[in-house]
Design a protein around this motif. Sequence first.
Motif, short mmCIF file in Angstrom:
data_model
loop_
_atom_site.label_atom_id
_atom_site.label_comp_id
_atom_site.label_asym_id
_atom_site.label_seq_id
_atom_site.Cartn_x
_atom_site.Cartn_y
_atom_site.Cartn_z
N PHE A 133 19.94 155.33 83.55
CA PHE A 133 18.53 155.22 83.16
C PHE A 133 18.35 155.53 81.67
O PHE A 133 17.55 154.89 80.98
CB PHE A 133 17.68 156.19 83.99
N SER A 134 19.09 156.53 81.18
CA SER A 134 18.98 156.88 79.76
C SER A 134 19.40 155.72 78.87
O SER A 134 18.76 155.43 77.85
CB SER A 134 19.85 158.11 79.44
N MET A 135 20.47 155.04 79.27
CA MET A 135 20.94 153.91 78.47
C MET A 135 19.99 152.72 78.56
O MET A 135 19.81 151.99 77.59
CB MET A 135 22.36 153.52 78.90
N LEU A 136 19.37 152.53 79.74
CA LEU A 136 18.40 151.45 79.87
C LEU A 136 17.23 151.66 78.91
O LEU A 136 16.77 150.73 78.25
CB LEU A 136 17.86 151.37 81.31
N PHE A 137 16.77 152.90 78.81
CA PHE A 137 15.66 153.19 77.91
C PHE A 137 16.08 153.01 76.46
O PHE A 137 15.39 152.38 75.66
CB PHE A 137 15.18 154.63 78.13
N ALA A 138 17.25 153.55 76.12
CA ALA A 138 17.70 153.51 74.73
C ALA A 138 17.99 152.08 74.27
O ALA A 138 17.83 151.76 73.10
CB ALA A 138 18.95 154.37 74.56
N THR A 187 -1.91 146.95 75.58
CA THR A 187 -0.70 147.53 74.99
C THR A 187 0.43 147.60 76.02
O THR A 187 1.57 147.21 75.74
CB THR A 187 -0.99 148.93 74.44
N ILE A 188 0.11 148.10 77.21
CA ILE A 188 1.12 148.22 78.26
C ILE A 188 1.63 146.84 78.67
O ILE A 188 2.81 146.67 78.98
CB ILE A 188 0.54 148.98 79.47
N PHE A 189 0.73 145.85 78.66
CA PHE A 189 1.13 144.48 78.95
C PHE A 189 2.27 144.03 78.04
O PHE A 189 3.21 143.36 78.47
CB PHE A 189 -0.09 143.56 78.77
N PHE A 333 -2.44 158.54 81.93
CA PHE A 333 -1.23 157.83 82.35
C PHE A 333 -1.51 156.99 83.59
O PHE A 333 -1.16 155.80 83.66
CB PHE A 333 -0.11 158.84 82.62
N PHE A 334 -2.14 157.60 84.59
CA PHE A 334 -2.41 156.89 85.85
C PHE A 334 -3.58 155.90 85.68
O PHE A 334 -3.56 154.81 86.26
CB PHE A 334 -2.71 157.90 86.95
N GLU A 335 -4.58 156.30 84.90
CA GLU A 335 -5.69 155.38 84.64
C GLU A 335 -5.21 154.13 83.91
O GLU A 335 -5.64 153.00 84.22
CB GLU A 335 -6.77 156.08 83.82
N ASN A 336 -4.32 154.32 82.96
CA ASN A 336 -3.80 153.18 82.19
C ASN A 336 -2.96 152.26 83.06
O ASN A 336 -3.00 151.03 82.91
CB ASN A 336 -2.99 153.67 80.99
N PRO A 401 12.21 151.73 82.28
CA PRO A 401 11.76 151.70 80.88
C PRO A 401 10.26 151.41 80.74
O PRO A 401 9.62 151.91 79.82
CB PRO A 401 12.60 150.56 80.27
N SER A 402 9.70 150.60 81.65
CA SER A 402 8.27 150.31 81.59
C SER A 402 7.46 151.59 81.78
O SER A 402 6.45 151.80 81.10
CB SER A 402 7.89 149.29 82.67
N THR A 403 7.90 152.44 82.70
CA THR A 403 7.20 153.70 82.94
C THR A 403 7.25 154.61 81.72
O THR A 403 6.25 155.23 81.34
CB THR A 403 7.82 154.42 84.16
#
Length: 545
Positions: A133-138, A187-189, A333-336, A401-403
């Motif tokens: 997961f760390s590598m996916l984010f990075a 932005t999240i889109f 975070f949850f509202e967005n 990564p989306s989260t």
Amino acid sequence: MDKTPKNEPDEPVSEGIPAPDGPANLIDTDYVIGQDNITTNAMGLNLDLHGKVFSISAIIVLLFVVLTLALQDTIAPIYDAIFGFLTGNLAWFFILAANIFVILCIGLIFSPLGKIRIGGADAKPDFTYMGWFSMLFAAGMGIGLMFFGVNEPLTHFGTSFDGGSWAPLAGAEGNAAAAEALAMAATIFHWGLHPWAIYAVVALSLALFSFNKGLPLSMRSVFYPLLGERVWGWPGHVIDILAVFATLFGLATSLGLGATQAAAGLTYLFGAPESDITMILLIIGITMIAIGSIVAGVDKGVQLLSKINIILAAMLLFFVIAVGPTLMIATGFFENLWNYAVHLPALSNPFGREDANFSQGWTAFYWAWWISWSPYVGMFIARVSRGRTVREFLVSVMLVPSTVSVLWMTTFGGTAIDQYVSQGIEAVRDAGVDLQLFIMLEQLPLSQITSFVAIVLVIVFFVTSSDSGSLVIDSITAGGKVDAPTPQRVFWAIIEGAIAIALLLGGGLTALQTMAVSTGFPFTIILLVACYAIIKGLMSEPKAV
């Protein structure tokens, strides 16, 4: 295309590619990695490169750099015209293509094909979940989060509140709460499911045809189901050359953005001269650091810098959460996420848009930029994902990564909007794009320290992007070899820096965006064809129990 399922776990099926563990349908080909390469040790310089792919890529890129630097005064309007034409006329194409990638990924997750394991039916993951997961984010995050983390939510909020064609979905004129919800959804889109579906398509196709089919880890391998042995000839050369161009200019766009932000931060903190010279010196200096990392090797260079990256980014993120509007960030975070889900169908609509400037100037650019990054990020993700099922792979690559992106944008963008709306701090809104992060941090405790950490983060992201990108480009131009001589990787690191300098001098931000869109367009077509190849490749695999 495929022969009888076979397995030879003790022998690699191709140089640098381990054989599948358990039943898998290898593709029977006589092609050997490096058979078309030129190898020489002339003047003590060790080279091992694919003659056609390397030479054509290098000549065209060098010509581009020279012409851009020589014609600075006349090239900027040309970049403006190209960018306007591509985004104005082809925005629908980029948006539609990205939707197709998302639909494919979701379809595979819920289909029986999701049970197929990358690397063979008995393959085991090479990394723990946490390490993976760390590598996916990075892999796919970096300078973009630093550059747009404050700017994009704040910009969308302003345009939504004011209304107009730059506002996402025509905005929410005069309604601050609705404008903020729309701003964060937009932005999240741009940082959520769609971009990571683009990465997932490239990564899955590369992983499938390398670890399950035994072909070289190269974009051309994905097209074997359509081209057969011709993939090793000119059709394959063109695919790999386009992958090189897309990666080079996608990286150059990110490096250019990073250089402008780092230079602005140095001016803000230390009074460094605000000029092109500062940015050029910064790019040269950081490129030299990247070269040092390349010479040190992946384990000592890239891996160490990546760990520093993650630690610094996490520290900065949690610091802002702790000292900023903590409750607003937690609930936001949850509202967005909810607002993103509500507005997703409208934001992803490719036709009949009222928000032309937004969909063309923001979304079309973003999708082309993500697509131009996809060979680089996709190859990295493929190399670390052997042993995962297709379903596990797609869910993780798209959601994890989306989260993190949602949390980052909520924290930095939400804090900036709160400073402007609740505290009346107009300096955050009025600052230049490259300064907004530092102005936002100025309103929080320990701003000198956090601003310095932000500059370091931008620089380290810059170095790791250049370093990792050079490895990927070198692998493509070395005929799929993953252990090509170091001087070749150094060459591409220098070229990346040169392109970033040329684009900044030849047209600034618009030039950077133009080249990302220009190279992203043809590569989008390649990825759409790759979708078919993925399905055909997965269907030929032994059925999972």
